[in-house]
Write an enzyme that holds these catalytic residues in place. Structure first.
Site, PDB file in Angstrom:
ATOM      1  CB  SER A   1      43.157  40.765  39.472  1.00 19.70           C
ATOM      2  OG  SER A   1      42.764  39.674  40.261  1.00 19.70           O
TER       3      SER A   1
ATOM      4  CG  ASP B   1      36.179  37.139  37.017  1.00 16.64           C
ATOM      5  OD1 ASP B   1      36.654  36.146  37.607  1.00 16.64           O
ATOM      6  OD2 ASP B   1      36.736  38.251  36.984  1.00 16.64           O
TER       7      ASP B   1
ATOM      8  CG  HIS C   1      40.152  37.004  37.087  1.00 14.09           C
ATOM      9  ND1 HIS C   1      39.421  38.047  37.602  1.00 14.09           N
ATOM     10  CD2 HIS C   1      41.383  37.095  37.646  1.00 14.09           C
ATOM     11  CE1 HIS C   1      40.170  38.732  38.448  1.00 14.09           C
ATOM     12  NE2 HIS C   1      41.365  38.180  38.486  1.00 14.09           N
TER      13      HIS C   1
END
Length: 447
Positions: free
Chosen positions: A308, A392, A421
């Site tokens: 991320s 995502d 995610h």
């Protein structure tokens, strides 16, 4: 895979993610109804102009439901824009899977969101994604003409600050590993703050190095990451994203998160000299300075790994510092800030504000180009592994692919058509095994 590799692979913890959410094509309600959506290509990858079908089934327990209807919507992630809805409607269930058919006219991603409402109980939802010529997704804007000049000047100012690290021994929990709390002065508003670990009695110039970087949020560095990297035979450092003191009570980080670091991603975003990620990226270079200064470093391999926000940092490190030989970037953030210019949804953190007229703020847009991982990727020669989730909504797959396509070194990407995610265990395992393979291969080939 041996236990050492398995333990090391677990270092990329879900705590480092912006949102630790993983969606699949089948979501189950408490009343045991379930909906499954999958693309008719197993890998969910198509050529632009090709027709794709989303296959939809409903079950009640283990039994197929062949009566009733499902509603579906197919869009390109740009919420709130009705023109982004490519298809929607209602399909009748039957013995065979219902088919929602769509043609992807250009390089990009489409997602199919399905809802089934049983006669009693709550509605059940599912999502699946499909890619169309993803390797053709191009940067939404070119790299600024003075991008390299700007960052060279930032690194020059950083180099004027002596490294002078402060190392405080901490208990590693392993008698074979030395570990330390490390604070390193840095240009850009905050020091590098992390945990560093290494095998005891390692010979000079004998070890590769790995730097672990964090996803969004405000937290301490993670000692276990540093220790387990050292247990795998590396100089290993884990740094928090903000230069905060380590090992403090939870309230310390909560107060920072609700106080000076509240909405940190938007701090200074109108100017490249004040934008928050400038300091974060300079801390990456300074952390690499520290690792490269260790007498045990073999002078060859430095790996940067994260998910991320950490994935975006890994790409930035690879583009900023030629000493980086491998990056591992899971569902990377900080990519494609200007995606809206190309008709795509911007990646996290949605850095560029929009004006009342619905267009990107000019100052914010210009500043964002200097901290866009897509632009750093175009300077990155390191080996790379990346993951992408086709559904995502935090770091949309188009933003990840814009960065992936710009990478200049050997690379591979792990596609997850039903993943949101997340960093599931098999991705973590693949990443760390790639790190170990990189270190071993490079060590063998380099005299």
């Amino acid at each position: 895979m041996n236990s050492l590799v398995l333990n090391a692979a677990r270092l990329i913890t879900i705590a480092t993610l912006v949102h630790a959410t993983s969606m699949t094509g089948a979501l189950h309600a408490a009343d045991e109804y379930s909906v499954t959506v999958t693309a008719d290509h197993q890998d969910a990858i198509y050529e632009a102009g090709q027709q794709a079908a989303f296959l939809i089934t409903v079950k009640h327990g283990d039994q197929p439901v062949s009566d009733g209807t499902v509603k579906y919507t197919i869009d390109d992630f740009t919420r709130g824009n009705q023109s982004a809805v490519f298809a929607e409607g209602e399909l009748t269930l039957g013995k065979d899977p219902s088919r929602a058919v769509i043609r992807g006219d250009k390089a990009g991603f489409l997602r199919c969101q399905v809802t089934y409402q049983p006669d009693q109980g709550k509605a059940v939802n599912a999502i699946a994604g499909a890619a169309f010529s993803p390797a053709q997704i191009a940067p939404s804007l070119p790299v600024p003409d003075d991008f390299d000049e700007f960052w060279s000047d930032q690194k020059r100012q950083l180099a004027e600050i002596p490294i002078n690290p402060k190392l405080t021994p901490v208990d590693s929990g392993d008698a074979a590993i030395e570990s330390y709390d490390v604070q390193v002065p840095c240009w850009g508003g905050a020091p590098v703050s992390g945990y560093f670990a290494k095998p005891k009695s390692a010979a000079a110039k004998s070890l590769p190095a790995i730097l672990w970087v964090h996803g969004a949020g405000v937290r301490s560095s993670i000692l276990s990451n540093a220790v387990r990297g050292a247990q795998s035979g590396m100089l290993s450092m884990d740094i928090n994203a903000h230069g905060l003191a380590n090992g403090k009570p939870d309230d310390f980080y909560a107060q920072a998160s609700s106080g000076p670091l509240k909405n940190y991603r938007s701090i200074g975003r109108q100017d490249r000299n004040t934008i928050y990620f400038r300091g974060m990226f300079l801390r990456l270079v300074r952390a690499i300075d520290f690792l490269a200064a260790q007498p045990e470093w073999n002078g060859r391999e430095i790996v940067v790994i994260g998910h991320s926000q950490g994935g975006g940092q890994a790409i930035a490190a690879g583009g900023l510092d030629p000493r980086v030989t491998m990056i591992a970037a899971g569902v990377p953030a900080i990519c494609d800030h200007s995606g809206v210019i190309a008709g795509r949804v911007n990646g996290w953190p949605k850095l560029v504000p929009m004006t009342d007229d619905g267009v990107p703020d000019p100052s914010g847009l210009e500043a964002s180009r200097y901290v866009d991982a897509v632009n750093f990727a175009s300077r990155c020669q390191a080996q790379a592994i990346m993951s992408v989730g086709f559904i995502d909504s935090v770091c949309p797959p188009s933003s990840c692919y814009a960065a992936y396509n710009a990478l200049q070194g050997p690379k591979r990407i792990l596609h997850e058509p039903l993943m949101g995610h997340a960093a599931p265990p098999h991705i973590q395992d693949a990443f760390f095994q790639s790190v170990l393979d990189h270190v071993k291969l490079s060590s063998v080939e380099t005299p």
